[in-house]
Design a protein around this motif. Structure first.
Motif, PDB file in Angstrom:
ATOM      1  N   GLN A 271      -7.858   8.883   6.366  1.00  0.00           N
ATOM      2  CA  GLN A 271      -7.954   9.085   4.868  1.00  0.00           C
ATOM      3  C   GLN A 271      -7.185   7.670   4.216  1.00  0.00           C
TER       4      GLN A 271
ATOM      5  N   THR B 297       4.023   3.209   2.117  1.00  0.00           N
ATOM      6  CA  THR B 297       2.984   4.159   2.607  1.00  0.00           C
ATOM      7  C   THR B 297       2.643   3.817   4.187  1.00  0.00           C
TER       8      THR B 297
ATOM      9  N   THR C  19      -3.539   6.887   2.114  1.00  0.00           N
ATOM     10  CA  THR C  19      -2.598   7.875   2.243  1.00  0.00           C
ATOM     11  C   THR C  19      -1.832   7.471   3.567  1.00  0.00           C
TER      12      THR C  19
ATOM     13  N   GLU D   3       2.835   0.249  -2.040  1.00  0.00           N
ATOM     14  CA  GLU D   3       1.855   0.737  -1.163  1.00  0.00           C
ATOM     15  C   GLU D   3       2.519   0.261   0.487  1.00  0.00           C
TER      16      GLU D   3
END
Length: 313
Positions: free
Chosen positions: A277, A251, A280, A248
């Motif tokens: 968002q 990202t 994301t 993660e």
């Protein structure tokens, strides 16, 4: 004698009464204390105003000098023409193709060539300063404008304005090229959202040029500055995208890339990209992403200003 003495005494008394009292009235040649204090207060203000006027004129001359240097370089117009061609050409082609495919919003793809244009603008931004170090012209620039902060600000102002014009002109030309084939589906320059693409792309190109110029000041190498800018904009995203499939944190790092953050600038009204968002690459709010891109442009320039003021030319 006795008759004239009283008359003489009378005229003497009248003349004495008409003479000014030298003990109470100041002489015109010697101003009073209040006048001297007023003049003392006005002098620094006048000097400050004169100094400010000279500084303004000096900065204006520095701006004109930097514009002359920028516009007389062949590389400036070659890169500018290439940036406009790529941005406008790809943008118009996407709008026309998606209109033929009956896409509901083909006009939103008018900025499809912006990332390609950023590559060329990055080269322009780097060359604007590294070319002077390569040719040795930086010494002449410093001789003309000894104050390095003023010189750096003049260069940044001229380059950012020129890059802004490249961006806005590119989108306008993309619209002009797509209207004959897509009609109303090509969008309208009177629409606020579509007009946002115009000035948003201009700001994106100005920020990209500042990023490249800042790195150019720090590295003094055209190849090094351009390579680093392109790596930050595009190349580093490839391994991070692969890493994001498993971790993660990748990202999160991708969300902070200047190439990702730039979407919030050339699409200021969120017609293409939705922000905020969670989980994301667009987890930031729109304003946060735009601010992040601005920091990518400003931080290298601030560091360049510090280094430029302390390092030999």
């Amino acid at each position: 004698m006795s008759a004239t003495t009283p008359m003489t005494h009378t005229f003497s008394s009248l003349e004495s009464s008409m003479e000014p009292d030298m003990t109470t009235s100041p002489s015109p040649a010697q101003p009073s204390t209040a006048s001297r204090r007023s003049a003392a207060h006005r002098a620094p203000a006048a000097q400050a105003a004169a100094s400010s006027g000279r500084a303004g004129q000096a900065f204006w001359r520095a701006l004109r000098s930097e514009w002359v240097k920028l516009r007389t370089l062949r590389s400036t117009w070659v890169t500018a023409a290439l940036a406009v061609l790529l941005t406008a050409g790809f943008g118009a082609a996407l709008v026309i193709a998606l209109h033929q495919m009956e896409d509901p919003k083909p006009w939103a793809n008018v900025v499809g060539g912006t990332q390609l244009g950023q590559i060329v603008v990055a080269v322009l931004g780097a060359l604007a300063i590294t070319g002077e170090y390569t040719s040795g012209q930086i010494h002449s620039s410093l001789a003309a404008v000894p104050r390095r902060g003023r010189l750096l600000l003049a260069k940044a102002t001229v380059l950012s304005l020129f890059s802004f014009v490249i961006g806005t002109l590119s989108v306008v030309l993309a619209w002009v090229a797509s209207v004959p084939f897509a009609g109303e589906a090509a969008g309208s320059l009177t629409d606020a959202t579509y007009l946002g693409f115009v000035w948003g792309t201009g700001l994106t190109y100005a920020g990209t040029a500042m990023l490249a110029m800042g790195l150019g000041f720090l590295m003094r190498s055209t190849a090094g500055a351009v390579t680093l800018v392109l790596s930050l904009l595009f190349v580093v995203d490839i391994p991070l995208a692969l890493a994001a499939m498993k971790w993660e944190w990748a990202t999160t790092v991708r969300a902070l890339e200047p190439g990702v953050l730039a979407r919030a600038v050339y699409d200021p009204f969120g017609a293409i990209q939705q922000w905020g968002q969670p989980g994301t690459v667009t987890f930031l709010e729109h304003w946060q992403a735009a601010l992040g891109f601005a920091l990518w442009a400003l931080v290298p320039m601030v560091l360049a200003a510090v280094v430029f003021s302390r390092r030999d030319a």
